[in-house]
Scaffold this motif. Structure first.
Motif, PDB file in Angstrom:
ATOM      1  N   ARG A  18       0.837  -1.196   0.000  1.00 31.62           N
ATOM      2  CA  ARG A  18       0.000   0.000   0.000  1.00 31.62           C
ATOM      3  C   ARG A  18       0.880   1.257   0.000  1.00 31.62           C
ATOM      4  NH1 ARG A  18      -5.108   0.676   0.638  1.00 31.62           N
ATOM      5  NH2 ARG A  18      -5.387  -1.445   1.434  1.00 31.62           N
ATOM      6  N   LEU A  19       0.526   2.202  -0.854  1.00 31.85           N
ATOM      7  CA  LEU A  19       1.204   3.490  -0.885  1.00 31.85           C
ATOM      8  C   LEU A  19       0.618   4.367   0.216  1.00 31.85           C
ATOM      9  CD1 LEU A  19       3.160   5.445  -2.408  1.00 31.85           C
ATOM     10  CD2 LEU A  19       1.162   6.180  -3.727  1.00 31.85           C
ATOM     11  N   LEU A  20       1.437   4.685   1.227  1.00 33.19           N
ATOM     12  CA  LEU A  20       0.992   5.538   2.321  1.00 33.19           C
ATOM     13  C   LEU A  20       1.294   7.006   2.053  1.00 33.19           C
ATOM     14  CD1 LEU A  20       2.033   3.458   5.460  1.00 33.19           C
ATOM     15  CD2 LEU A  20      -0.161   3.487   4.253  1.00 33.19           C
ATOM     16  N   ARG A  21       2.396   7.288   1.364  1.00 34.66           N
ATOM     17  CA  ARG A  21       2.741   8.663   1.027  1.00 34.66           C
ATOM     18  C   ARG A  21       3.553   8.667  -0.254  1.00 34.66           C
ATOM     19  NH1 ARG A  21       6.881  12.074   4.744  1.00 34.66           N
ATOM     20  NH2 ARG A  21       8.389  10.739   3.670  1.00 34.66           N
ATOM     21  N   PRO A  22       3.087   9.346  -1.303  1.00 35.10           N
ATOM     22  CA  PRO A  22       3.931   9.471  -2.496  1.00 35.10           C
ATOM     23  C   PRO A  22       5.130  10.348  -2.194  1.00 35.10           C
ATOM     24  CG  PRO A  22       1.968  10.835  -2.703  1.00 35.10           C
ATOM     25  CD  PRO A  22       1.804  10.033  -1.440  1.00 35.10           C
ATOM     26  N   GLY A  23       6.227  10.116  -2.893  1.00 33.79           N
ATOM     27  CA  GLY A  23       7.435  10.883  -2.601  1.00 33.79           C
ATOM     28  C   GLY A  23       8.460  10.809  -3.700  1.00 33.79           C
ATOM     29  N   GLY A  24       9.731  10.753  -3.300  1.00 31.32           N
ATOM     30  CA  GLY A  24      10.850  10.906  -4.218  1.00 31.32           C
ATOM     31  C   GLY A  24      11.042   9.797  -5.222  1.00 31.32           C
ATOM     32  N   ILE A  25      10.402   8.650  -5.024  1.00 32.38           N
ATOM     33  CA  ILE A  25      10.381   7.586  -6.029  1.00 32.38           C
ATOM     34  C   ILE A  25       8.947   7.469  -6.530  1.00 32.38           C
ATOM     35  CG2 ILE A  25      10.691   5.125  -6.482  1.00 32.38           C
ATOM     36  CD1 ILE A  25      12.851   5.072  -4.390  1.00 32.38           C
ATOM     37  N   ALA A  26       8.748   7.610  -7.821  1.00 30.35           N
ATOM     38  CA  ALA A  26       7.401   7.567  -8.384  1.00 30.35           C
ATOM     39  C   ALA A  26       6.780   6.187  -8.174  1.00 30.35           C
ATOM     40  CB  ALA A  26       7.438   7.902  -9.869  1.00 30.35           C
ATOM     41  N   ALA A  27       5.464   6.176  -7.965  1.00 26.76           N
ATOM     42  CA  ALA A  27       4.753   4.910  -7.757  1.00 26.76           C
ATOM     43  C   ALA A  27       4.980   3.955  -8.916  1.00 26.76           C
ATOM     44  CB  ALA A  27       3.258   5.190  -7.576  1.00 26.76           C
ATOM     45  N   GLU A  28       5.077   4.505 -10.131  1.00 23.34           N
ATOM     46  CA  GLU A  28       5.265   3.645 -11.301  1.00 23.34           C
ATOM     47  C   GLU A  28       6.583   2.870 -11.238  1.00 23.34           C
ATOM     48  OE1 GLU A  28       2.721   7.161 -12.706  1.00 23.34           O
ATOM     49  OE2 GLU A  28       4.330   6.767 -11.262  1.00 23.34           O
ATOM     50  N   GLU A  29       7.623   3.494 -10.668  1.00 21.43           N
ATOM     51  CA  GLU A  29       8.905   2.800 -10.532  1.00 21.43           C
ATOM     52  C   GLU A  29       8.792   1.626  -9.569  1.00 21.43           C
ATOM     53  OE1 GLU A  29      12.567   5.263 -10.239  1.00 21.43           O
ATOM     54  OE2 GLU A  29      11.159   6.934 -10.122  1.00 21.43           O
ATOM     55  N   ILE A  30       8.058   1.834  -8.484  1.00 25.00           N
ATOM     56  CA  ILE A  30       7.875   0.767  -7.507  1.00 25.00           C
ATOM     57  C   ILE A  30       7.044  -0.358  -8.108  1.00 25.00           C
ATOM     58  CG2 ILE A  30       6.859   0.194  -5.262  1.00 25.00           C
ATOM     59  CD1 ILE A  30       7.494   3.091  -4.427  1.00 25.00           C
ATOM     60  N   GLU A  31       5.991   0.004  -8.811  1.00 19.11           N
ATOM     61  CA  GLU A  31       5.141  -1.015  -9.434  1.00 19.11           C
ATOM     62  C   GLU A  31       5.915  -1.832 -10.456  1.00 19.11           C
ATOM     63  OE1 GLU A  31       0.828   1.269  -8.976  1.00 19.11           O
ATOM     64  OE2 GLU A  31       2.062   1.622 -10.761  1.00 19.11           O
ATOM     65  N   ALA A  32       6.820  -1.188 -11.200  1.00 22.84           N
ATOM     66  CA  ALA A  32       7.645  -1.917 -12.162  1.00 22.84           C
ATOM     67  C   ALA A  32       8.581  -2.890 -11.457  1.00 22.84           C
ATOM     68  CB  ALA A  32       8.444  -0.927 -13.010  1.00 22.84           C
ATOM     69  N   ALA A  33       9.076  -2.503 -10.285  1.00 18.44           N
ATOM     70  CA  ALA A  33      10.017  -3.358  -9.557  1.00 18.44           C
ATOM     71  C   ALA A  33       9.349  -4.592  -8.977  1.00 18.44           C
ATOM     72  CB  ALA A  33      10.689  -2.556  -8.448  1.00 18.44           C
ATOM     73  N   ILE A  34       8.078  -4.467  -8.563  1.00 16.69           N
ATOM     74  CA  ILE A  34       7.395  -5.606  -7.924  1.00 16.69           C
ATOM     75  C   ILE A  34       6.425  -6.318  -8.857  1.00 16.69           C
ATOM     76  CG2 ILE A  34       7.610  -4.642  -5.607  1.00 16.69           C
ATOM     77  CD1 ILE A  34       4.697  -3.725  -5.820  1.00 16.69           C
ATOM     78  N   GLY A  35       6.175  -5.745 -10.029  1.00 18.46           N
ATOM     79  CA  GLY A  35       5.305  -6.387 -10.991  1.00 18.46           C
ATOM     80  C   GLY A  35       3.840  -6.390 -10.620  1.00 18.46           C
ATOM     81  N   MET A  36       3.410  -5.403  -9.844  1.00 17.47           N
ATOM     82  CA  MET A  36       1.996  -5.292  -9.476  1.00 17.47           C
ATOM     83  C   MET A  36       1.676  -3.855  -9.124  1.00 17.47           C
ATOM     84  SD  MET A  36       1.852  -6.819  -5.561  1.00 17.47           S
ATOM     85  CE  MET A  36       2.663  -8.367  -5.987  1.00 17.47           C
ATOM     86  N   GLU A  37       0.378  -3.545  -9.144  1.00 19.09           N
ATOM     87  CA  GLU A  37      -0.037  -2.197  -8.803  1.00 19.09           C
ATOM     88  C   GLU A  37      -0.028  -1.989  -7.292  1.00 19.09           C
ATOM     89  OE1 GLU A  37      -3.732  -1.020 -10.466  1.00 19.09           O
ATOM     90  OE2 GLU A  37      -3.084  -1.292 -12.551  1.00 19.09           O
TER      91      GLU A  37
END
Length: 347
Positions: free
Chosen positions: A210-229
């Motif tokens: 779960r995204l609790l606070r958006p910040g210095g790493i874009a959500a899209e980068e995290i989603e690409a790393a884990i392969g899920m939204e």
């Protein structure tokens, strides 16, 4: 006639002698500060340090006196938890229990502007003030001076942003000194912070994150790393730092998605399209003339501080896209614009 402020210059009222800022804190360059910073931390005191995100007000996370001094200096609500910063994965795993997804993210983005909220490991030595009574802890591994200082200390650092609670986060040593200089002893000067936004905060929930606070790493980068939204919304209460509704606020009121500029308003712009009447704004700064969201993120807090110093009662903000780092920028702006009782008075 609009006055265009230059973010690297001090507000004009300094030269005019209208306002005097009393600075007690010593400012030392990174190459000169390590031993003095270490001595203060070991003595249960606080030190303002540069990180890649914003400047942090650091104390030994295992020392209750030091952590209490963070709250005292910032005027921070006790129920708002702090991020604990670590030097390496070995230190992190002594403090918290990692699930596979969180460990994958740590391997991908640490050191860097990502904070993971994890279950606390029993007997980890972290003072309860750091976690505000929660059974979880927010962990981050910073780059540069912060990481070196933690490794030398041998213990994690609690380090929220180095500013008065709820106010604009500091991205230069001078901004820290202007705000907290009379309350702390040392500011370590590492220049302007490269990211300019606080870290992204995520928390593992079941088989997802779960995204609790958006910040210095874009959500899209995290989603690409884990392969899920990433999951969004649905959280209850304050689960991590930076989740208060009103936060990062200037003294002036904030008005978002402005299509026109009102009388006596300052304007925070973005890109090449201007709000109607922008030439008559009390002051104007453009987060990124080219519409680059990373540049805008880096400039956000410094430019908000500059416009706040102009004396305008309201800062109007042009519309900023919500994709990529725009999500984090809009989050900070929404919190800065949230209702509060301490906006600049109208009389």
């Amino acid at each position: 006639m609009t006055k265009t402020l230059l973010a690297q210059q001090p507000p004009s009222y300094y030269a005019a002698g209208i306002h005097e800022v009393i600075r007690v804190a010593e400012i030392l360059a990174i190459g000169e500060a390590l031993e003095q910073a270490l001595a203060l931390l070991q003595g249960g005191d606080v030190v303002a340090i540069p990180t890649e995100t914003v400047y942090g007000l650091a104390a030994d996370a295992t020392n209750g006196i030091g952590v209490a001094r963070i709250f005292e200096a910032k005027g921070r609500p006790r129920f708002n938890p702090l991020i604990a910063h670590v030097a390496d994965m070995a230190m992190a795993e002594r403090i918290a229990v990692f699930d596979p997804l969180s460990k994958k993210l740590a391997q991908a983005f640490w050191p860097g502007p990502l904070t993971l909220v994890l279950p606390q490991r029993p007997g980890n030595g972290i003072h309860p003030l750091v976690t505000a009574g929660l059974d979880t802890i927010a962990l981050r591994m910073p780059r540069g001076f912060g990481g070196d200082l933690i490794a030398k200390l041998g213990r994690p650092l609690a380090a929220p942003s180095a500013n008065s609670s709820g106010r604009i986060s500091a991205t230069t040593a001078q901004a820290v000194a202007a705000d907290l200089g009379a309350r702390i002893k040392l500011v370590v000067d590492g220049g302007a912070t490269p990211v300019g936004l606080e870290s992204t905060i995520v928390k593992a929930e079941g088989q997802g994150l779960r995204l609790l606070r958006p910040g210095g790493i874009a959500a899209e980068e995290i989603e690409a790393a884990i392969g899920m939204e990433l999951l969004r919304g649905g959280g209850v209460g304050v689960e991590a730092p930076g989740m208060l509704a009103s936060h990062y606020a200037p003294a002036a009121a904030m008005r978002l998605n402005a299509g026109a500029v009102g009388k006596d308003e300052a304007l925070l712009g973005f890109g090449g399209q201007r709000a109607e009447g922008w030439r008559n704004a009390a002051a104007f700064l453009n987060l990124s003339v080219s519409g680059d969201l990373r540049e805008a993120a880096s400039n956000l807090f410094a430019y908000m501080q500059e416009l706040d110093s102009s004396g305008a009662r309201t800062i109007a903000v042009e519309k900023i896209p919500v994709d990529g780092l725009g999500e984090a920028i809009n989050d900070r702006l929404a919190r800065a614009a949230a209702p509060r009782d301490n906006a600049r008075p109208t009389t």
